[in-house]
Motif scaffolding. Structure first.
Motif, short mmCIF file in Angstrom:
data_model
loop_
_atom_site.label_atom_id
_atom_site.label_comp_id
_atom_site.label_asym_id
_atom_site.label_seq_id
_atom_site.Cartn_x
_atom_site.Cartn_y
_atom_site.Cartn_z
N GLN A 204 0.86 -1.10 0.06
CA GLN A 204 0.07 0.03 0.05
C GLN A 204 0.89 1.37 0.11
OE1 GLN A 204 -2.81 -1.17 -1.22
NE2 GLN A 204 -3.54 0.81 0.01
N ASN A 205 1.94 1.26 0.79
CA ASN A 205 2.94 2.31 1.15
C ASN A 205 3.54 2.61 -0.40
OD1 ASN A 205 4.35 4.14 1.99
ND2 ASN A 205 5.92 2.78 2.55
N GLU A 206 4.01 1.61 -1.07
CA GLU A 206 4.72 1.72 -2.31
C GLU A 206 3.73 1.91 -3.50
OE1 GLU A 206 7.79 1.81 -2.70
OE2 GLU A 206 8.41 0.90 -0.98
N PRO A 242 -8.46 8.57 -7.45
CA PRO A 242 -8.02 9.01 -6.19
C PRO A 242 -8.44 8.07 -5.03
CG PRO A 242 -9.23 10.55 -7.05
CD PRO A 242 -9.24 9.53 -7.90
N ALA A 243 -7.84 7.93 -3.77
CA ALA A 243 -8.34 7.14 -2.84
C ALA A 243 -8.88 5.95 -2.88
CB ALA A 243 -9.56 7.96 -2.11
N ASN A 244 -8.03 5.15 -3.82
CA ASN A 244 -8.77 3.83 -4.11
C ASN A 244 -7.52 3.00 -4.31
OD1 ASN A 244 -10.31 1.78 -5.18
ND2 ASN A 244 -11.51 2.95 -6.51
N SER A 245 -7.64 1.85 -3.53
CA SER A 245 -6.41 0.80 -3.66
C SER A 245 -6.63 0.02 -4.79
CB SER A 245 -6.34 0.03 -2.36
OG SER A 245 -7.57 -0.73 -1.76
N PHE A 246 -7.97 -0.38 -5.13
CA PHE A 246 -8.33 -1.25 -6.00
C PHE A 246 -7.53 -1.15 -7.36
CE2 PHE A 246 -10.23 -3.17 -9.76
CZ PHE A 246 -10.11 -4.40 -9.40
N GLU A 247 -7.61 0.13 -7.81
CA GLU A 247 -7.13 0.26 -9.06
C GLU A 247 -5.47 0.47 -9.33
OE1 GLU A 247 -5.53 3.52 -9.38
OE2 GLU A 247 -4.87 3.25 -11.51
N GLU A 248 -5.01 0.66 -8.14
CA GLU A 248 -3.42 0.40 -8.06
C GLU A 248 -2.89 -0.93 -8.08
OE1 GLU A 248 -3.10 2.78 -4.57
OE2 GLU A 248 -3.34 4.67 -5.56
N GLN A 249 -3.69 -1.67 -7.58
CA GLN A 249 -3.26 -3.15 -7.28
C GLN A 249 -3.70 -3.92 -8.38
OE1 GLN A 249 -4.33 -5.02 -3.71
NE2 GLN A 249 -4.42 -3.36 -2.44
N MET A 250 -4.88 -3.49 -9.00
CA MET A 250 -5.19 -4.09 -10.23
C MET A 250 -4.15 -3.85 -11.49
SD MET A 250 -7.91 -5.47 -12.32
CE MET A 250 -8.99 -5.07 -13.47
N PHE A 251 -3.80 -2.32 -11.34
CA PHE A 251 -2.85 -2.06 -12.63
C PHE A 251 -1.41 -2.90 -12.37
CE2 PHE A 251 0.48 0.46 -13.91
CZ PHE A 251 0.45 0.54 -15.21
N HIS A 252 -1.07 -3.00 -11.19
CA HIS A 252 0.31 -3.50 -10.91
C HIS A 252 0.23 -5.20 -10.96
CE1 HIS A 252 1.08 0.50 -9.53
NE2 HIS A 252 2.14 0.25 -10.23
N ARG B 136 -9.75 -5.42 1.10
CA ARG B 136 -8.38 -5.41 0.38
C ARG B 136 -8.36 -5.15 -0.75
NH1 ARG B 136 -4.02 -8.08 4.58
NH2 ARG B 136 -4.64 -6.73 6.32
N LEU B 137 -9.25 -5.73 -1.72
CA LEU B 137 -9.38 -5.67 -3.08
C LEU B 137 -10.70 -5.08 -3.49
CD1 LEU B 137 -7.84 -8.77 -4.91
CD2 LEU B 137 -7.38 -6.19 -5.28
N GLU B 138 -11.29 -4.10 -2.43
CA GLU B 138 -12.64 -3.49 -3.05
C GLU B 138 -12.28 -2.27 -3.72
OE1 GLU B 138 -14.34 -2.32 0.24
OE2 GLU B 138 -12.98 -0.74 1.07
N ASP B 139 -13.25 -1.97 -4.59
CA ASP B 139 -13.33 -0.59 -5.41
C ASP B 139 -14.37 0.36 -4.95
OD1 ASP B 139 -13.35 1.33 -7.21
OD2 ASP B 139 -12.79 0.06 -8.99
#
Ligand code: SF4
Ligand code: SF4
Lengths: 330, 144
Positions: A204-206, A242-252, B136-139
């Motif tokens: 998350q930090n990265e 912005p403020a969304n962890s999914f999009e970053e993880q999905m992309f990476h 952890r994988l929610e949008d």
């Protein structure tokens, strides 16, 4: 410092251009600053003599450029490849991404490249850099001339260089090296040993720093699709949300996944990332898993080898069993 | 005030030739499995792009299970062998990013294994229910 000098490369380029072997030269030219080197195509002797540079910041992997540059080219293009670039070169040939006949490849022995970020963390206000035998002498705005050891600014990928052996070339300049038993998977193993919560926090930090500039994808020699899933406006991940962890993880996850089994570990993704995200740790995770589960495989070591994810054996481990290898923490 | 009981949303990708028929058989035999399992029929387990799995999580799934023919029995001869490698690598990567490994599973279910289908689904739903919501994988954009 590189053993091969700018002058040697210029002599070689001019020789091949003037005797008609090649009609263009893919090389480096100075950018705005001494350390930001820009890839460039040269077609005349004059251009080469005036603008061609070669130093410790010439880290760009040129193999991907060949895909676009050979398309409409008459004759051949001269390309200079570092040992790690020759692996990408082979991988692209394996995938039929460019015509080998249109390329004259000169492999150059490598002493390891410098990392701009490491240098900038050491010195402020860089005016120019003088590459001496013992160290770099950096002329600065505030502190006069500062001596910087090459070892202190060596790029991560070069500290963990996997091979100084050139696996593809028409001509070799300098010395060929050996495949190195490097410690490149140590950092992956360190992450694997963490708890899932720690790993989640680490990533998350990265990844939350990512600005979705797509530079990592654009620079990657394995990413050569003409249409990319991430350019699809319906994907929900074509832009930074912005403020969304999914999009970053999905992309990476998907970026790394799409090159899994084909990534040669050249380190371009991490080199180009403006946010200094250690993207190579995602790619290396796949490489490490593939090595452990399906046998050692180095993409690009030879032309025509079959990538592990388009292959199988009847006795492969089950997806649930990947966690039973003993290295992961529950 | 009464707390609403937590019911996970489970997406099950089932191959047309074995697992989907297995689900049918479970139905014909009146075997129970939770209605929270939403089945998506695919021509072969190998059709499932890793992106489908992430996409299901994005759209609110709490668990994703992929069912196909037993290795060696693929209608297209070898599709599920590729699935096996692909999913092994994907699951390992999800785990590496710190996502709970219990949220994903691959199970081989043949057309004759209606009972196995129902038992697998019951087990998987229980496992995901114990984990709770997928955070952890929610949008956030897809939250209702
Ligand atoms: S990774 Fe190895 S071959 Fe590539 S630039 Fe670094 S030292 Fe040279
Ligand atoms: S280069 Fe870095 S900031 Fe740009 S998209 Fe890739 S990870 Fe994100």
């Amino acid at each position: 410092m590189q053993k091969i000098t700018r002058d040697q490369l210029i002599t070689k380029a001019v020789e091949l251009l003037s005797n008609g072997t090649v009609s263009a030269v893919l090389g480096w030219q100075k950018g705005e600053f001494d350390y930001d080197i820009t890839p460039a195509v040269f077609t005349t002797e004059e251009e080469i003599k005036n603008n061609f540079v070669y130093n410790d910041f010439c880290g760009a992997n040129f193999s991907k450029y060949l895909v676009a540059k050979t398309k409409k080219l008459e004759g051949k293009i001269l390309v200079f490849l570092k040992p790690c670039d020759t692996y990408s070169f082979n991988q692209l040939l394996t995938e039929h991404r460019f015509d080998r006949e249109k390329v004259y490849a000169v492999a150059i022995g490598c002493e390891g490249m410098a990392d701009v970020v490491k240098l900038k963390n050491k010195v402020d206000g860089i005016i120019s850099i003088d590459y001496k035998d013992d160290a770099m002498y950096v002329d600065t705005l505030y502190d006069g001339t500062v001596k910087v050891d090459y070892a202190d600014v060596l790029a991560e990928r070069c500290i963990n260089c996997k091979s100084k052996k050139c696996v593809a070339y028409d001509e070799l300049m300098g010395e060929d090296g050996e495949v190195i038993d490097s410690a490149r998977f140590d950092e992956v193993a360190r992450l694997e040993a963490m708890t899932p919560d720690e790993r989640f926090a680490f990533w998350q930090n990265e990844l939350s720093r990512c600005i979705r500039c797509n530079a990592c994808r654009d620079a990657c020699p394995a990413c050569t699709c003409e249409k990319c899933v991430f350019d699809n406006p319906n994907s929900g991940v074509e832009n930074k949300a912005p403020a969304n962890s999914f999009e970053e993880q999905m992309f990476h996850i998907i970026r790394a996944y799409h090159v899994a089994g084909r990534c040669t570990d050249c380190g371009e993704c991490s080199r180009v990332c403006p946010q200094n995200i250690p993207l190579h740790l995602l790619n290396r995770k796949f490489i490490k898993d593939i090595n452990e589960c399906y046998g050692e495989y180095q993409a690009g070591a030879e032309v025509g080898s079959r990538a592990p994810l388009v292959d199988y054996t009847e006795g492969d481990l089950e997806p649930g069993e990947v966690f039973e290898r003993g290295d992961n923490n529950a | 005030m009464q707390m609403k009981e937590y019911k996970p949303l489970i997406v099950a990708f089932c191959c047309n030739w074995c697992s989907y028929a297995g689900a049918d058989l479970a139905g014909n035999n009146r075997l129970n499995y939770p209605a929270d399992v939403k089945i998506i029929r695919v021509p072969c387990s190998c059709r499932v792009n890793p992106m489908f799995i992430l996409r299901a999580f994005q759209r609110g799934a709490d668990g994703v299970i992929l069912c196909g023919c037993h290795p060696g029995d693929c209608h297209y001869t070898s599709g599920n062998y590729y699935t096996r490698r692909r999913m092994a690598m994907l699951f390992s990567m999800l785990d590496y990013l710190g996502i709970e490994r219990e949220r994903t599973r691959v199970e081989w279910v043949s057309a004759a294994e209606g009972a196995k289908f129902a038992a697998t689904m019951n087990d998987f739903v229980a496992q995901v229910t114990a984990l709770g919501e997928n955070k952890r994988l929610e949008d956030l954009r897809c939250k209702r």
